[in-house]
Design an enzyme around this catalytic site. Structure first.
Site, mmCIF file in Angstrom:
data_model
loop_
_atom_site.group_PDB
_atom_site.id
_atom_site.type_symbol
_atom_site.label_atom_id
_atom_site.label_comp_id
_atom_site.label_asym_id
_atom_site.label_seq_id
_atom_site.Cartn_x
_atom_site.Cartn_y
_atom_site.Cartn_z
ATOM 1 N N ARG A 26 1.258 -1.109 -0.219
ATOM 2 C CA ARG A 26 0.144 0.184 -0.116
ATOM 3 C C ARG A 26 0.428 1.174 -0.219
ATOM 4 O O ARG A 26 0.187 2.171 -0.509
ATOM 5 C CB ARG A 26 -0.774 0.125 1.332
ATOM 6 N N TYR A 80 -12.156 16.172 -18.462
ATOM 7 C CA TYR A 80 -12.402 14.575 -17.730
ATOM 8 C C TYR A 80 -14.116 14.330 -17.010
ATOM 9 O O TYR A 80 -13.714 15.332 -15.585
ATOM 10 C CB TYR A 80 -11.318 13.773 -17.121
ATOM 11 N N ASP A 152 -3.556 17.113 -17.331
ATOM 12 C CA ASP A 152 -4.428 15.813 -17.625
ATOM 13 C C ASP A 152 -3.463 15.837 -18.626
ATOM 14 O O ASP A 152 -3.715 16.068 -20.461
ATOM 15 C CB ASP A 152 -5.690 15.379 -17.514
ATOM 16 N N LYS A 177 -5.327 3.998 -19.696
ATOM 17 C CA LYS A 177 -5.298 4.064 -21.899
ATOM 18 C C LYS A 177 -4.270 3.705 -22.764
ATOM 19 O O LYS A 177 -3.479 2.470 -22.982
ATOM 20 C CB LYS A 177 -5.802 5.434 -21.852
#
Ligand SMILES: *Cc1c(COP(=O)(O)O)cnc(C)c1O
Length: 359
Positions: A26, A80, A152, A177
């Site tokens: 983590r 987005y 982004d 992506k």
């Protein structure tokens, strides 16, 4: 790079003075995380990087690291959808406000500044009209007003554009992506200034948006072919955009590689390729768009982007379905618009597929 499928690692002793240095999945510091972060930073020509459990984990960790209650965000008006929801719902609930600027009109930005404005958040190429705003003006404006810049760059990829070279402070990616490129994992990245990446890592460590080592391995492997994939997708998208622009049954095409596109000169100057995403409006309205979506044989009607298969969607019913028709109209996102993520198929085959579907 082998997969270190271990949640914990033998404690190495007194040097581990900070909780964040203890090796634990983590805490985003297993050998798989470290190898990926090194590669991502190198690709973006940046100081440091962090791999995250999704693109949204990257964006939320970056925003939570940079903002506190009372702060104000200046953001691009064409974000987005998930990012827009973080700003309007989640961060608003924590006392953070946002104003949305017209990326095409830098002269209007100053009027929206407040003494609490802390960051300027934009996207390198917007969805679904593929706009490229004046990114140099964003950096200059932010420097002048002491704002941290976040971009982004999912659609541009580091092959086509490296925002830190232009002066951006932080770059976020949905690695789901192009970076991974195979439509088989969800992942993200925060890249940029070392001090800011470290702050984003602490948020990610606390909120738990880590990437599993096996997914790290898949992302690392996917990134090995990023260069060849992007060059192919740049080339195919340009070819398909030109084909569509010359087609009698097409009303309009949006692709930064076309001379007719408003952002063409800027994309030419800043990017080394125009990317694999385009959108277009067939003649005949929504019925024609729907008929096109049903008629292709290679291109698959599905959301997401950047994978090996060409994906087509109608944003009014997918990525932008959450907006009111009036809000979509304000951004010139018409209901008949078809968005295309060009895949790795042979461009000649794709052209034939599109030609038949339009027919
Ligand atoms: C997909 C996408 C995201 C969100 O990424 P996930 O990996 O789905 O969490 C953010 N920004 C852009 C531009 C995207 O395309």
């Amino acid at each position: 790079m082998p997969i270190f499928q271990s949640s914990t690692f033998e404690f190495s002793g007194a040097d581990d003075t900070d909780y964040h240095d203890v090796r634990y999945i983590r805490l985003n510091n297993t050998p798989n995380h470290v190898a990926l972060a090194t590669k991502l930073a190198a690709l973006e020509n940046a100081e440091d990087a962090l791999v995250t459990g999704s693109g949204m984990a990257a964006i939320s960790a970056a925003l939570l690291a940079l903002l506190r209650s009372g702060d104000h965000v200046l953001a691009h008006d064409c974000l987005y959808g998930g990012t827009l929801s973080i700003l309007n719902d989640d961060l608003a609930a924590l006392g953070v406000t946002a104003s949305y600027v017209d990326g095409a009109s830098p002269a209007t930005w100053e009027a929206q500044l407040t003494p609490q404005t802390k960051i300027f958040y934009v996207e390198a190429i917007t969805n679904p009209l593929m706009q490229v705003i004046d990114l140099e003006a964003v950096v200059a404006f932010a420097k002048k007003h002491d704002l941290v810049t976040v971009i982004d760059s999912t659609m541009a990829t580091p092959v086509n554009f490296r925002p830190t070279e232009l002066g951006f402070d932080l770059v976020v990616h949905s690695a789901t992506k192009y970076l991974n490129g195979h439509s088989d994992i969800v992942a993200g990245a925060v890249v940029g200034r070392r001090d800011l990446v470290a702050r984003a890592k602490k948020k990610l460590d606390h909120f738990g948006g880590t990437l599993d080592p096996h997914a790290c391995f898949l992302l690392h492997r996917g990134m090995k072919t990023l260069g060849v994939r992007m060059r192919h997708q740049n080339e195919s998208a340009l070819r398909l955009a030109r084909f569509l622009e010359g087609h009698a049954k097409v009303l309009a095409v949006h692709y930064p590689g076309l001379e007719s596109h408003a952002g063409h000169a800027r994309a030419r100057q800043l990017f080394s390729g125009f990317g694999g995403m385009l959108s277009f409006r067939p003649k005949g309205g929504v019925a024609a768009s729907e008929a096109f979506l049903r008629s292709t044989r290679l291109a698959i009607s599905a959301p997401s982007l950047g994978g090996p298969e060409t994906l087509i969607t109608r944003p009014a019913t997918t990525s932008h379905a959450g907006m009111t028709p009036a809000a979509r109209a304000k951004l010139a996102i018409s209901d008949d618009l078809v968005r295309v993520s060009i895949g790795l198929e042979d461009a000649v085959d794709l052209e034939e597929d599109f030609s038949r579907a339009l027919g």
